[in-house]
Design an enzyme around this catalytic site. Structure first.
Site, PDB file in Angstrom:
ATOM      1  N   GLU A   1     -31.668 -18.522 -36.168  1.00  0.00           N
ATOM      2  CA  GLU A   1     -32.538 -17.350 -36.272  1.00  0.00           C
ATOM      3  C   GLU A   1     -34.006 -17.755 -36.178  1.00  0.00           C
ATOM      4  O   GLU A   1     -34.451 -18.688 -36.845  1.00  0.00           O
ATOM      5  CB  GLU A   1     -32.276 -16.637 -37.601  1.00  0.00           C
ATOM      6  CG  GLU A   1     -33.118 -15.382 -37.797  1.00  0.00           C
ATOM      7  CD  GLU A   1     -33.943 -15.425 -39.059  1.00  0.00           C
ATOM      8  OE1 GLU A   1     -35.126 -15.052 -38.978  1.00  0.00           O
ATOM      9  OE2 GLU A   1     -33.427 -15.836 -40.106  1.00  0.00           O
TER      10      GLU A   1
ATOM     11  N   ARG B   1     -35.988 -25.210 -42.685  1.00  0.00           N
ATOM     12  CA  ARG B   1     -36.080 -24.422 -43.911  1.00  0.00           C
ATOM     13  C   ARG B   1     -37.080 -25.097 -44.851  1.00  0.00           C
ATOM     14  O   ARG B   1     -36.740 -26.025 -45.571  1.00  0.00           O
ATOM     15  CB  ARG B   1     -34.707 -24.297 -44.566  1.00  0.00           C
ATOM     16  CG  ARG B   1     -34.600 -23.176 -45.598  1.00  0.00           C
ATOM     17  CD  ARG B   1     -33.179 -23.051 -46.117  1.00  0.00           C
ATOM     18  NE  ARG B   1     -32.263 -22.684 -45.090  1.00  0.00           N
ATOM     19  CZ  ARG B   1     -32.003 -21.419 -44.716  1.00  0.00           C
ATOM     20  NH1 ARG B   1     -32.615 -20.422 -45.309  1.00  0.00           N
ATOM     21  NH2 ARG B   1     -31.140 -21.162 -43.757  1.00  0.00           N
TER      22      ARG B   1
ATOM     23  N   ARG C   1     -40.151 -22.695 -36.222  1.00  0.00           N
ATOM     24  CA  ARG C   1     -38.873 -22.683 -35.501  1.00  0.00           C
ATOM     25  C   ARG C   1     -39.083 -22.611 -33.994  1.00  0.00           C
ATOM     26  O   ARG C   1     -38.279 -23.135 -33.223  1.00  0.00           O
ATOM     27  CB  ARG C   1     -38.004 -21.542 -36.008  1.00  0.00           C
ATOM     28  CG  ARG C   1     -37.562 -21.773 -37.447  1.00  0.00           C
ATOM     29  CD  ARG C   1     -36.420 -20.886 -37.876  1.00  0.00           C
ATOM     30  NE  ARG C   1     -35.961 -21.262 -39.215  1.00  0.00           N
ATOM     31  CZ  ARG C   1     -34.825 -20.866 -39.774  1.00  0.00           C
ATOM     32  NH1 ARG C   1     -34.012 -20.044 -39.098  1.00  0.00           N
ATOM     33  NH2 ARG C   1     -34.476 -21.259 -40.986  1.00  0.00           N
TER      34      ARG C   1
ATOM     35  N   SER D   1     -36.442 -11.802 -37.258  1.00  0.00           N
ATOM     36  CA  SER D   1     -35.695 -10.640 -37.733  1.00  0.00           C
ATOM     37  C   SER D   1     -36.598  -9.430 -37.606  1.00  0.00           C
ATOM     38  O   SER D   1     -37.738  -9.464 -38.069  1.00  0.00           O
ATOM     39  CB  SER D   1     -35.259 -10.806 -39.196  1.00  0.00           C
ATOM     40  OG  SER D   1     -34.170 -11.686 -39.313  1.00  0.00           O
TER      41      SER D   1
ATOM     42  N   ARG E   1     -41.978 -20.000 -49.628  1.00  0.00           N
ATOM     43  CA  ARG E   1     -40.703 -19.572 -50.189  1.00  0.00           C
ATOM     44  C   ARG E   1     -40.083 -20.717 -50.986  1.00  0.00           C
ATOM     45  O   ARG E   1     -40.059 -21.860 -50.535  1.00  0.00           O
ATOM     46  CB  ARG E   1     -39.728 -19.130 -49.083  1.00  0.00           C
ATOM     47  CG  ARG E   1     -40.269 -17.943 -48.290  1.00  0.00           C
ATOM     48  CD  ARG E   1     -39.308 -17.450 -47.242  1.00  0.00           C
ATOM     49  NE  ARG E   1     -39.923 -16.395 -46.448  1.00  0.00           N
ATOM     50  CZ  ARG E   1     -39.357 -15.785 -45.416  1.00  0.00           C
ATOM     51  NH1 ARG E   1     -38.126 -16.136 -45.052  1.00  0.00           N
ATOM     52  NH2 ARG E   1     -39.982 -14.838 -44.745  1.00  0.00           N
TER      53      ARG E   1
END
Length: 424
Positions: A349, A277, A391, A352, A262
């Site tokens: 987070e 990130r 994570r 999801s 990403r």
């Protein structure tokens, strides 16, 4: 993509749904294109009928040796042919305009999704476990990793720039162990089929799951026009691209452990330190393809599968229902699992889980044959993280850290770590 028939029948419902998401009304602009397209198609059909009728009359006129009438009819047919040819080009332009307009409209939230502008309006669903109380000041993952000499951001930056990391030794092994543990859990106990999918995909695949055209700036593209996947959701969901599946094949549950890529174009300045990130990270993805009537039940099941990863690792977390302003583009409802990070003293987070209804299926043109064998309908799709490996590594490091800077190995990972009790 939303159903244009539904928008025609309930334009006010579309605009109300967009308002819940904080977006401007769109029904008037879409219906304007749609009405022009439908009127144009009707005109083409009428012209084709006139052409067919005139062609038949030409033969009659020639049989009656009425050359004047035959010549007049032939001129009319030629004009109609030109009109139809030009009109078919215009029809394609209007088709593309309607598709482009529909492609930028987000999915319609379910009625039980909380309204709100951003993450501050998300609603806690439930929690698991307790925050670990440490008798020393906990460190963040990057301080722990750098002190052990097993996490190197400086050398990664020399190789690739910012938002990359090099893991070494026991920490690299723990990252690998986490991914393998998750895959074994989902395939062995949760009924998912493991897939090793392509990491490079074509435009059609990115379009099918909704990354294109809206989120192109968040993606990495190769020089030959392919895209690096931002998540294995793209590859797994598109395994049924353009297909008609049989009812007995559903639910189709797929999982993959892949690198994800990403550009993080929209997150400049956020989470600059550490590996929260990254431009490249590993994730175990869960995807379900279901019949329409079972997708909501499957959503709850998928959430429980992702939760089980954190339960087995002994990590404290909470589940929140995302509000309309914080949901993803293709989602009808999303649960986020937020793991507690003692070093950050914050929830972050880690997964999801989203139900998309037939939104992606319409873009992919993927259908299921009805149980009676008569006709088809669009499938429903779901996707979730099961979970983000990087994570999870952060959470294990910060939760299981010891005062001496070492990290205890959770029981669930010991078989994958050669029986090691701690690293560091």
């Amino acid at each position: 993509m939303l159903d244009i028939k539904w928008i025609r029948e309930a334009p006010e419902a579309l605009d109300a749904a967009l308002a819940r998401r904080g977006a401007a009304p769109a029904s008037a602009a879409i219906l304007k294109i749609d009405e022009e397209r439908r009127a144009h198609i009707a005109a083409l059909q009428e012209a084709q009928e006139k052409r067919n009728a005139a062609s038949k009359e030409i033969g009659k006129a020639k049989a009656a040796k009425d050359e004047a009438l035959a010549s007049s009819l032939m001129s009319a047919v030629a004009e109609l042919k030109t009109f139809i040819q030009d009109g078919e080009t215009r029809e394609r332009e209007l088709d593309e305009a309607l598709t482009d307009a529909l492609s930028t409209i987000p999915n319609v939230p379910l009625d039980d999704v909380p309204d709100g502008p951003d993450e501050t309006a998300n609603v806690e669903h439930h929690q698991f476990g307790e925050k670990r109380i440490l008798d020393f000041e906990p460190k963040e993952h990057f301080d722990l990793g750098e002190a052990m000499g097993t996490m190197d951001f400086e050398r990664a930056a020399k190789l690739s720039g910012s938002r990359f990391v090099i893991l070494k030794g026991q920490l690299a092994r723990m990252e690998r162990a986490l991914g393998q543990f998750m895959l074994d859990l989902h395939t062995g106990e949760h009924g998912y089929t493991e897939v090793s999918p392509p990491l490079l995909v074509r435009d059609e695949a990115m379009y099918g799951t909704g990354q294109l055209p809206k989120f192109a700036e968040d993606l990495f593209r190769t020089t030959d026009g392919r895209w690096l996947i931002p998540t294995a959701e793209v590859s797994l969901t598109n395994l049924v691209l353009g297909e008609i599946v049989e009812d007995k094949q559903l639910p189709m549950r797929l999982t993959a452990l892949t690198p994800c890529f990403r550009s993080e174009a929209g997150s400049a300045g956020r989470d600059v330190r550490g590996m929260l990130r990254q431009h490249q990270f590993s994730k175990v993805e869960l995807v379900s393809i279901t019949a329409p009537e079972t997708s909501l039940e499957e959503h709850e099941r998928m959430l429980s599968c992702a939760e089980e990863v954190l339960k087995r690792l002994g990590l404290h977390y909470r589940v929140v229902t995302l509000c309309t302003g914080d949901m993803g583009f293709g989602s009808r409802k999303t649960y986020d699992i937020e793991v507690w990070l003692p070093g950050q003293k914050a929830y972050r987070e880690i997964s999801s889980c989203s139900v998309c209804g037939d939104f992606q299926a319409r873009r992919m043109n993927t259908r299921v044959r009805n149980p009676d064998g008569k006709g088809t309908r669009f499938v429903h799709t779901l996707n979730g993280s099961g979970v983000a490996v990087g994570r999870a590594l952060i959470a294990v490091m910060e939760t299981y850290q010891n005062a001496d800077g070492s990290i205890s190995v959770p029981d669930a990972l010991k078989p994958y770590m050669g029986g090691l009790e701690r690293i560091g």
